[in-house]
Scaffold this active site. Structure first.
Site, PDB file in Angstrom:
ATOM      1  N   LYS A  21      62.847 105.542 -82.059  1.00  0.00           N
ATOM      2  CA  LYS A  21      63.502 106.847 -82.187  1.00  0.00           C
ATOM      3  C   LYS A  21      62.565 107.973 -81.756  1.00  0.00           C
ATOM      4  CE  LYS A  21      62.696 107.805 -87.044  1.00  0.00           C
ATOM      5  NZ  LYS A  21      63.173 107.590 -88.380  1.00  0.00           N
ATOM      6  N   ARG A  22      61.275 107.714 -81.840  1.00  0.00           N
ATOM      7  CA  ARG A  22      60.330 108.739 -81.389  1.00  0.00           C
ATOM      8  C   ARG A  22      60.414 108.960 -79.871  1.00  0.00           C
ATOM      9  NH1 ARG A  22      56.333 105.889 -83.198  1.00  0.00           N
ATOM     10  NH2 ARG A  22      57.396 105.211 -85.072  1.00  0.00           N
TER      11      ARG A  22
END
Ligand code: GLU
Length: 506
Positions: free
Chosen positions: A260-261
């Site tokens: 998700k980063r």
């Protein structure tokens, strides 16, 4: 076709489902539909320490948005419920006890310190080579064990992994995968708080829910060894589901798993719909970015599955027809956001015109502009080849309807010529006399005007677009002018003259 084919998507509500999870759900859904079976949603919420409030609801809403509706789920119920593991707690212990009684599992009373010592200082795992040195129902006398139980001493139940055996798993994607039991530890099945572990609850539920195919992420492949041992311990070998472990979704750069980063770093969504983390951080999802659910489905289907031809555009029905586990690729699939946008663009380009018109009418109405059907149709014709997201229709066409437009500041700053104002004054007079307002006549009139005025089309056409709708680029100029109508065209010229008459050329 068989009603007995049953596939499940079994997420843990530990946070937002990211697109890897959605892809897993999709492949389960596609195969279930293809084989005429059932698609089941099971919520694996036994690990209360990792439970995140709202995550189950998020999963349900994400599947809804994409149209991946389960036949059985916590919300819909079904003949094999409950479908939330936290509501099935009574089942797991009973099955674990059954294994203990059959000598396939045992109680262990070791303290956390003793386990720590085994792992860190002795660098060993709890298995056939060490279990007889630990405190468990295999090493205790009957009396000691009975007493420990009577005192309710904290304990876990562990699987007694057989020694010196090979576990062979036939994975539809990976082929035959072998594990040596000497590498496998005696997995905890029931934790000291009485909760089952993932392995225990997952296997018991897959059996009780009569799951026939397990399609899940690659990261679960190592666990499958213990799962196969559990099936064997229960005597369920013959009912083992077919396993298919999906390749990873890789970062756009191709190295490493998409996280998700990466979404934040590369500037694209990774979650299906808007997600707010418990700490308040918000991640707009694909939905909020403007992706069409059908386009997402198509994109995700091809992220790790190869139809065997060059074809890329598939409706959901077509995907169901074409899908097969055998064509899932073995290597990781690189996430390509540009490709994802391309799919969205293609969907809008090929979407049914009437449906698109209605959506545009609704969208504009919602933003305070009532369109006629004919106007909506023209917007579709003018802009459908130019939009990536549905919201672009409004962004690109709003200029026709707003009382005034903001002209592209960069363009004015770089290109403005003081000769434009007198030129537009002349155009205002000339255009006021143009009678026919169809694109072909307008083309003749505009070109004739430009010819007389000595301004090149390459300069004049973008200028006219800026005057009309604010931006120098856009669809066919004459169709734009026709669509705008005479009155508004003249108004825009007047507005431009008024706001630029004092501006000096840079
Ligand atoms: N609860 C597991 C997960 O969150 C399920 C894995 C599986 O499908 O067995 O992915």
């Amino acid at each position: 076709m068989s009603d007995s084919v049953r596939l499940r998507f079994a997420p843990s509500p530990t946070g937002a489902l990211h697109i890897g999870g959605i892809r897993t759900a999709l492949y389960n859904f596609l195969l279930a539909r293809k084989l005429g079976g059932k698609f089941i949603l099971r919520i694996e919420d036994t690990d209360r320490t990792r439970y995140v409030e709202g995550a189950e609801d998020y999963i349900v809403r994400s599947l809804e948005w994409l149209g991946l509706l389960p036949d059985e789920s916590p919300q819909r119920g079904g003949p094999f419920g409950p479908y939330r593991q936290s509501e099935r707690m009574h089942i797991y212990r009973q099955y674990a006890e059954q294994l203990v009684a059959a000598g396939k599992a045992y109680y262990a009373f070791d303290t956390p310190e003793a386990i720590e010592q085994l792992r860190s200082r002795d660098n060993r795992q709890y298995d056939a080579t060490t279990r007889m040195k630990m405190v468990n129902s295999l090493t205790m006398t009957e009396a000691e064990w009975a007493e420990a139980r009577k005192d309710n001493r904290p304990h876990v139940i562990r699987l007694k992994v057989p020694e010196g055996e090979k576990v062979v798993i036939r994975d539809v994607i990976r082929g035959e995968v072998q594990f040596d039991t000497s590498t496998l530890d005696d997995k905890v099945l029931i934790k000291s708080d009485g909760m089952p572990t993932y392995h225990m609850a997952n296997v018991v539920d897959d059996r009780l829910m009569q799951i026939t195919h397990v399609i899940r992420g690659d990261e679960w492949l190592p666990s499958t060894a213990h799962h196969a041992l559990l099936y064997a311990a229960f005597g369920w070998e013959d009912q083992m589901p077919a396993f298919a472990h999906l390749p990873l979704i890789l970062k756009p750069t191709g190295n490493g798993k998409l996280s998700k980063r990466d979404g934040v770093q590369f500037g694209f969504p990774v979650f299906p719909i808007d997600w707010q983390q418990p700490d308040g951080t918000r991640f707009p999802g694909f939905r909020e970015w403007g992706f069409e659910p059908d386009a997402m489905i198509n994109f995700l289907a091809l992220l790790g599955w190869n139809p065997g031809t060059d074809r890329e555009l598939f409706s959901l029905e077509e995907l169901i027809g074409a899908f097969s586990l055998e064509k899932i690729v073995k290597s990781g699939a690189r996430f390509d956001f540009e490709k994802c946008k391309w799919f969205n663009q293609q969907y809008l380009l090929h979407a049914d015109a009437a449906t698109l018109c209605h959506r545009i009418e609704r969208d504009f109405a919602h933003r305070g502009f009532e369109l006629t059907e004919a106007q909506a149709e023209t917007i579709v014709q003018l802009y459908r080849e130019r939009v990536v997201y549905f919201k672009d229709f409004f962004e690109q066409a709003a200029g026709y309807f707003l009382p005034a437009v903001q002209c592209d500041a960069g363009y004015i700053e770089k290109r403005f010529r003081s000769g434009w104002v007198p030129l537009l004054v002349q155009l205002q007079v000339g255009a006021a006399a143009w009678a026919n307002w169809d694109p072909a006549t307008l083309e003749g009139n505009v070109k004739e005007f430009a010819g007389h005025a000595g301004i090149k089309p390459g300069e004049f056409f973008p200028l006219l677009r800026v005057v009309m709708v604010g931006s120098p680029t856009g669809p066919d100029l004459f169709r734009m002018i026709a669509f705008m109508g005479k009155e508004r065209f003249l108004l825009r010229i007047a507005q431009f003259i008024e706001s630029h008459k004092d501006l000096q050329a840079g």
